[in-house]
Write a protein that holds these residues in place. Structure first.
Motif, PDB file in Angstrom:
ATOM      1  N   VAL A  64       0.848  -1.195   0.000  1.00 59.29           N
ATOM      2  CA  VAL A  64       0.000   0.000   0.000  1.00 59.29           C
ATOM      3  C   VAL A  64       0.885   1.248   0.000  1.00 59.29           C
ATOM      4  O   VAL A  64       0.618   2.218  -0.716  1.00 59.29           O
ATOM      5  CB  VAL A  64      -0.974  -0.011   1.206  1.00 59.29           C
ATOM      6  CG1 VAL A  64      -1.572   1.376   1.452  1.00 59.29           C
ATOM      7  CG2 VAL A  64      -2.089  -1.025   0.967  1.00 59.29           C
ATOM      8  N   HIS A  71       1.594   6.007  -7.242  1.00 59.20           N
ATOM      9  CA  HIS A  71       0.309   6.025  -7.950  1.00 59.20           C
ATOM     10  C   HIS A  71       0.115   7.246  -8.848  1.00 59.20           C
ATOM     11  O   HIS A  71      -0.630   7.185  -9.822  1.00 59.20           O
ATOM     12  CB  HIS A  71      -0.872   5.877  -6.964  1.00 59.20           C
ATOM     13  CG  HIS A  71      -1.255   7.128  -6.243  1.00 59.20           C
ATOM     14  ND1 HIS A  71      -0.468   7.693  -5.256  1.00 59.20           N
ATOM     15  CD2 HIS A  71      -2.346   7.934  -6.365  1.00 59.20           C
ATOM     16  CE1 HIS A  71      -1.058   8.775  -4.807  1.00 59.20           C
ATOM     17  NE2 HIS A  71      -2.198   8.953  -5.459  1.00 59.20           N
ATOM     18  N   THR A 106       0.024  -7.039  -6.455  1.00 61.30           N
ATOM     19  CA  THR A 106      -0.878  -6.354  -5.517  1.00 61.30           C
ATOM     20  C   THR A 106      -0.696  -4.843  -5.607  1.00 61.30           C
ATOM     21  O   THR A 106      -1.670  -4.087  -5.672  1.00 61.30           O
ATOM     22  CB  THR A 106      -0.617  -6.829  -4.073  1.00 61.30           C
ATOM     23  OG1 THR A 106      -0.938  -8.217  -3.974  1.00 61.30           O
ATOM     24  CG2 THR A 106      -1.448  -6.050  -3.063  1.00 61.30           C
ATOM     25  N   ASP A 109      -2.050  -3.590  -8.995  1.00 65.62           N
ATOM     26  CA  ASP A 109      -3.514  -3.560  -8.999  1.00 65.62           C
ATOM     27  C   ASP A 109      -4.068  -2.401  -8.172  1.00 65.62           C
ATOM     28  O   ASP A 109      -5.105  -1.820  -8.518  1.00 65.62           O
ATOM     29  CB  ASP A 109      -4.078  -4.882  -8.458  1.00 65.62           C
ATOM     30  CG  ASP A 109      -3.834  -6.052  -9.405  1.00 65.62           C
ATOM     31  OD1 ASP A 109      -3.480  -5.812 -10.577  1.00 65.62           O
ATOM     32  OD2 ASP A 109      -3.974  -7.210  -8.959  1.00 65.62           O
ATOM     33  N   THR A 110      -3.379  -2.076  -7.093  1.00 70.08           N
ATOM     34  CA  THR A 110      -3.813  -0.971  -6.227  1.00 70.08           C
ATOM     35  C   THR A 110      -3.738   0.356  -6.978  1.00 70.08           C
ATOM     36  O   THR A 110      -4.659   1.185  -6.907  1.00 70.08           O
ATOM     37  CB  THR A 110      -2.954  -0.905  -4.948  1.00 70.08           C
ATOM     38  OG1 THR A 110      -3.025  -2.163  -4.274  1.00 70.08           O
ATOM     39  CG2 THR A 110      -3.422   0.198  -4.012  1.00 70.08           C
ATOM     40  N   ALA A 113      -6.401   0.654  -9.672  1.00 66.11           N
ATOM     41  CA  ALA A 113      -7.734   0.889  -9.085  1.00 66.11           C
ATOM     42  C   ALA A 113      -8.055   2.370  -8.938  1.00 66.11           C
ATOM     43  O   ALA A 113      -9.231   2.744  -8.840  1.00 66.11           O
ATOM     44  CB  ALA A 113      -7.843   0.190  -7.737  1.00 66.11           C
ATOM     45  N   THR A 114      -7.045   3.237  -8.925  1.00 71.57           N
ATOM     46  CA  THR A 114      -7.304   4.676  -8.788  1.00 71.57           C
ATOM     47  C   THR A 114      -7.858   5.283 -10.077  1.00 71.57           C
ATOM     48  O   THR A 114      -8.196   6.460 -10.112  1.00 71.57           O
ATOM     49  CB  THR A 114      -6.029   5.447  -8.362  1.00 71.57           C
ATOM     50  OG1 THR A 114      -5.020   5.310  -9.366  1.00 71.57           O
ATOM     51  CG2 THR A 114      -5.504   4.939  -7.032  1.00 71.57           C
ATOM     52  N   ALA A 120     -13.535  -2.801  -4.781  1.00 76.60           N
ATOM     53  CA  ALA A 120     -12.685  -3.934  -5.131  1.00 76.60           C
ATOM     54  C   ALA A 120     -12.892  -5.081  -4.148  1.00 76.60           C
ATOM     55  O   ALA A 120     -13.413  -4.888  -3.051  1.00 76.60           O
ATOM     56  CB  ALA A 120     -11.221  -3.488  -5.120  1.00 76.60           C
ATOM     57  N   SER A 122     -10.430  -6.590  -2.798  1.00 76.38           N
ATOM     58  CA  SER A 122      -9.372  -6.390  -1.815  1.00 76.38           C
ATOM     59  C   SER A 122      -9.685  -5.240  -0.867  1.00 76.38           C
ATOM     60  O   SER A 122      -9.924  -4.105  -1.294  1.00 76.38           O
ATOM     61  CB  SER A 122      -8.043  -6.107  -2.523  1.00 76.38           C
ATOM     62  OG  SER A 122      -7.110  -5.555  -1.636  1.00 76.38           O
ATOM     63  N   ASP A 124      -7.570  -3.891   1.152  1.00 78.19           N
ATOM     64  CA  ASP A 124      -6.429  -2.970   1.071  1.00 78.19           C
ATOM     65  C   ASP A 124      -6.644  -1.941  -0.030  1.00 78.19           C
ATOM     66  O   ASP A 124      -6.378  -0.747   0.152  1.00 78.19           O
ATOM     67  CB  ASP A 124      -5.125  -3.730   0.809  1.00 78.19           C
ATOM     68  CG  ASP A 124      -4.594  -4.445   2.036  1.00 78.19           C
ATOM     69  OD1 ASP A 124      -5.303  -4.487   3.057  1.00 78.19           O
ATOM     70  OD2 ASP A 124      -3.454  -4.969   1.983  1.00 78.19           O
ATOM     71  N   ILE A 125      -7.107  -2.413  -1.182  1.00 78.82           N
ATOM     72  CA  ILE A 125      -7.349  -1.508  -2.301  1.00 78.82           C
ATOM     73  C   ILE A 125      -8.457  -0.517  -1.952  1.00 78.82           C
ATOM     74  O   ILE A 125      -8.353   0.682  -2.243  1.00 78.82           O
ATOM     75  CB  ILE A 125      -7.693  -2.284  -3.592  1.00 78.82           C
ATOM     76  CG1 ILE A 125      -6.441  -2.999  -4.120  1.00 78.82           C
ATOM     77  CG2 ILE A 125      -8.260  -1.344  -4.663  1.00 78.82           C
ATOM     78  CD1 ILE A 125      -6.665  -3.849  -5.366  1.00 78.82           C
ATOM     79  N   THR A 129      -7.986   3.500  -2.161  1.00 82.60           N
ATOM     80  CA  THR A 129      -8.753   4.398  -3.033  1.00 82.60           C
ATOM     81  C   THR A 129      -9.617   5.360  -2.222  1.00 82.60           C
ATOM     82  O   THR A 129      -9.818   6.504  -2.621  1.00 82.60           O
ATOM     83  CB  THR A 129      -9.615   3.611  -4.048  1.00 82.60           C
ATOM     84  OG1 THR A 129     -10.465   2.694  -3.359  1.00 82.60           O
ATOM     85  CG2 THR A 129      -8.743   2.851  -5.042  1.00 82.60           C
TER      86      THR A 129
END
Length: 206
Positions: A64, A71, A106, A109-110, A113-114, A120, A122, A124-125, A129
């Motif tokens: 994360v 990101h 991971t 993908d995080t 996702a933004t 999601a 997950s 964590d995701i 977000t």
């Protein structure tokens, strides 16, 4: 504030202090470009402040954190693939460190996702977000400063073009059943976020 966080994060995956310094310098340089009025180091600091509050709820804190730092690494207002390019950059960097491929995915993908900030599988995701959107639920003065800085990032676009695109983005979030996917962020920001979004839509529609 963020440099020690980043260096400590890296220290579990490399002992090369010169490399760690160079990675931080690169992140700082990218986020300090003159065209970044909102998507800069202050945005990363704000994100970190919110995420640290839910750290105990997050399964893979390190991934994360890497997502946080990368990101918005690529940010070009003329492009539609900033999230994808930023995710690719993170993947490239993480592949140079001692990190399992699954964890790198991971992080990738995080960041991806933004792009739409949809719910999601997950947790964590969803926390990430939500933290990324926390500015939407800030007090009006802070929100006003945020949207004015975003406008500066799009200063090359005339008002009629920018307003149309911005209203579309605002409606994307406002029309979601819930902007925030986690109870923590929903309870803290949802009501104010919907008010702020509507107020900006009204201003842009005048």
């Amino acid at each position: 504030m963020l440099k020690p966080v980043f260096i400590t994060l890296l220290s579990d995956y490399t002992q090369d202090s010169e490399y760690m310094e160079s990675l931080w310098s690169d992140i700082a340089k990218q986020h300090s470009k003159k065209n970044r009025y909102y998507h800069n180091l202050s945005h990363l600091e704000n994100l970190y402040r919110h995420l640290i509050e839910v750290k105990n709820e997050i399964k893979d804190w390190d991934m994360v954190l890497f997502a946080l730092f990368y990101h918005d690494y690529i940010y070009n207002v003329y492009k539609q693939d900033n999230e994808e390019q930023s995710a690719k950059k993170a993947k490239k960097i993480l592949n140079t460190l001692k990190i399992e491929k699954k964890r790198i995915t991971t992080c990738f993908d995080t960041i991806i996702a933004t792009q739409g900030h949809k719910i999601a599988k997950s947790k964590d995701i969803n926390y990430f977000t939500d933290a990324d959107l926390s500015i939407l639920g800030s007090d009006w003065k802070t929100y006003e400063r945020y949207y004015k800085n975003v406008r500066k990032e799009y200063k090359h676009y005339p008002d009629f073009m920018y307003h149309k695109g911005r209203i579309k983005v605002l409606h994307h979030f406002k029309d979601m059943p819930a902007i925030f996917k986690t109870n923590y962020f929903y309870n803290k920001f949802e009501i104010q976020a919907k008010k702020n979004l509507q107020q900006e839509i009204d201003l842009l529609s005048m």
